[in-house]
Design a protein around this motif. Structure first.
Motif, PDB file in Angstrom:
ATOM      1  N   MET A 227       0.867   5.905  -3.019  1.00  0.00           N
ATOM      2  CA  MET A 227       2.003   5.803  -2.105  1.00  0.00           C
ATOM      3  C   MET A 227       2.671   7.163  -1.993  1.00  0.00           C
ATOM      4  O   MET A 227       2.862   7.837  -3.018  1.00  0.00           O
ATOM      5  CB  MET A 227       3.028   4.776  -2.616  1.00  0.00           C
ATOM      6  N   SER A 267       2.939   1.227   3.029  1.00  0.00           N
ATOM      7  CA  SER A 267       1.623   1.616   2.519  1.00  0.00           C
ATOM      8  C   SER A 267       0.666   0.431   2.419  1.00  0.00           C
ATOM      9  O   SER A 267      -0.342   0.494   1.713  1.00  0.00           O
ATOM     10  CB  SER A 267       1.772   2.289   1.146  1.00  0.00           C
ATOM     11  N   GLY A 288       2.761   6.821   5.246  1.00  0.00           N
ATOM     12  CA  GLY A 288       2.535   5.500   4.689  1.00  0.00           C
ATOM     13  C   GLY A 288       1.241   4.890   5.202  1.00  0.00           C
ATOM     14  O   GLY A 288       0.483   4.275   4.447  1.00  0.00           O
TER      15      GLY A 288
END
Length: 403
Positions: A227, A267, A288
């Motif tokens: 992430m 994400s 993301g």
């Protein structure tokens, strides 16, 4: 002239203040009170329809009252419920969830079961905190949380909600190279500290995450995900795992569902556990989306694809196929979905909508627009992602009534 009244606290309103009725029938909101207590209250704001006050004396204390362990509690604006036992906090939040959906959303849920997910950890659960910066009269830049008065800054040495690696970074925020640069700004930027569960890395940055900052590696439900450090992610890992599993279980129970649109997907966290369906994720944060596609590839999810762009515009395009087999996941920011999302739903009507929200007020507002489009609610859940605070995560599954 100041006046005082004695009355009983009936409930806790969403936001954290206790509420009780005075002699004249008006509601008075009282911070740091507990349902069932009798309190003597000094009236601070006397309005026509309601009042606000502060406790002068607890005449009859509730057995649910607890001793707040944080030295900043009452001054810092972050926590509202440290003075209650954790069981009572969860009970209060469930009642608030019901009240807000009924009053603002128009849902009749008095007899509905709500699945409740308490937090495994009531303290030291946050993997991220953001501290505001302020310059003192001595030209020193300090870091802390906004006070309960929404003006002052409460300088802190630690936060009892944060994980230990996060707290270890707090005292040195002004001493790092970037901290020295931040102190020279006319308006110093807020500092964010994030700890990653997999690579054990803790980073601090000021303002937006710098380009090139390594991706965090987080483990959820025994799987590793990357992430971006500057992108949104849930702060309570154990409750986030429960939320991810719940979404997967709900969608797998919809036997006719073959297609899932994961809107505001970040994400791709909520849709990474989905199997046997085609998934398209939509998110405005291109970093993301890059991480989501990487995660899907790493876990062999060849049926998952994530697209960067304006979610409202993309929804109108993507909702055109397989309507009777489509589940739309909505996991918007605290402000809720925009009018474009409601319009897209009204035009295309996906069979199921799984709405995940961190603010029951905006959830209720959006439901008031969505339900008249022909939907009925099928499942409700409250997940306590944020113990000691007035906030919580919630979930509702909607189904098209004539499907």
């Amino acid at each position: 002239m100041e006046r005082e009244e004695i009355f009983e606290i009936d409930n806790i309103a969403y936001g954290g203040d206790g509420a009780g009725r005075m002699e004249d029938g008006r509601v008075c909101f009282v911070p740091f009170s507990v349902p069932g207590e009798k309190v003597k209250v000094k009236i601070l704001k006397d309005n026509k329809n309601f009042c606000r006050g502060e406790i002068v004396e607890i005449v009859e204390a509730s057995e649910k009252r607890a001793e707040a362990p944080c030295q900043y509690y009452g001054e810092c604006g972050g926590c509202s419920y440290q003075h209650m036992t954790y069981d009572e906090q969860v009970t209060v939040k469930e009642a608030q969830f019901r009240q807000v959906l009924k009053r603002l959303g128009g849902l009749d849920i008095d007899n509905d079961d709500i699945e409740i997910v308490p937090s495994v950890n009531q303290w030291n659960y946050r993997n991220r905190i953001s501290l505001n910066a302020r310059r003192t009269e001595n030209d020193e830049v300090i870091y802390g949380f906004i006070g309960r008065d929404n003006r002052s800054l409460v300088r802190v040495k630690e936060c009892l909600l944060a994980q230990a690696p996060v707290n270890e970074q707090v005292p040195g925020l002004s001493k790092t190279k970037w901290g020295h640069r931040n102190s020279k700004r006319d308006r110093p930027l807020r500092a964010t500290i994030r700890h990653a569960s997999s690579n054990k890395e803790t980073v601090a940055f000021y303002g937006k995450a710098p380009v090139g900052l390594p991706w965090r590696r987080e483990i959820y439900n025994d799987k590793e995900y990357v992430m971006p450090s500057g992108s949104f992610s849930q702060v309570n890992r154990e409750v986030a795992e429960a939320l991810q599993s719940m979404c997967a279980e709900i969608i797998s129970s919809l036997k006719e569902c073959t297609f899932v649109i994961d809107a505001f997907c970040g994400s791709g966290f909520l849709s990474m556990e989905l199997k046997g369906v085609r998934v398209v994720g939509l998110e405005i944060d291109d970093k993301g989306v890059e991480a989501a596609n990487f995660n899907a590839q790493e876990h062999g999810l060849t049926t998952h694809k994530y697209i960067a762009g304006d979610v409202n515009k993309l929804l109108r395009q993507r909702l055109g196929k397989l309507i009777g087999e489509t589940t739309l996941i909505l996991d918007p920011p605290r402000a809720g979905v925009g009018p474009g999302t409601i319009k897209a739903i009204s035009k295309r009507s996906p069979r199921w909508i799984l709405y995940v929200s961190c603010d029951p007020g905006t959830l209720a507002r959006d439901l008031k627009e969505i339900l008249p489009l022909g939907y009925k609610h099928k499942k409700l859940a409250m997940l306590d992602m944020f113990p000691q605070t007035a906030h919580f995560e919630s979930l509702i599954l909607l189904e098209l009534d004539n499907a």
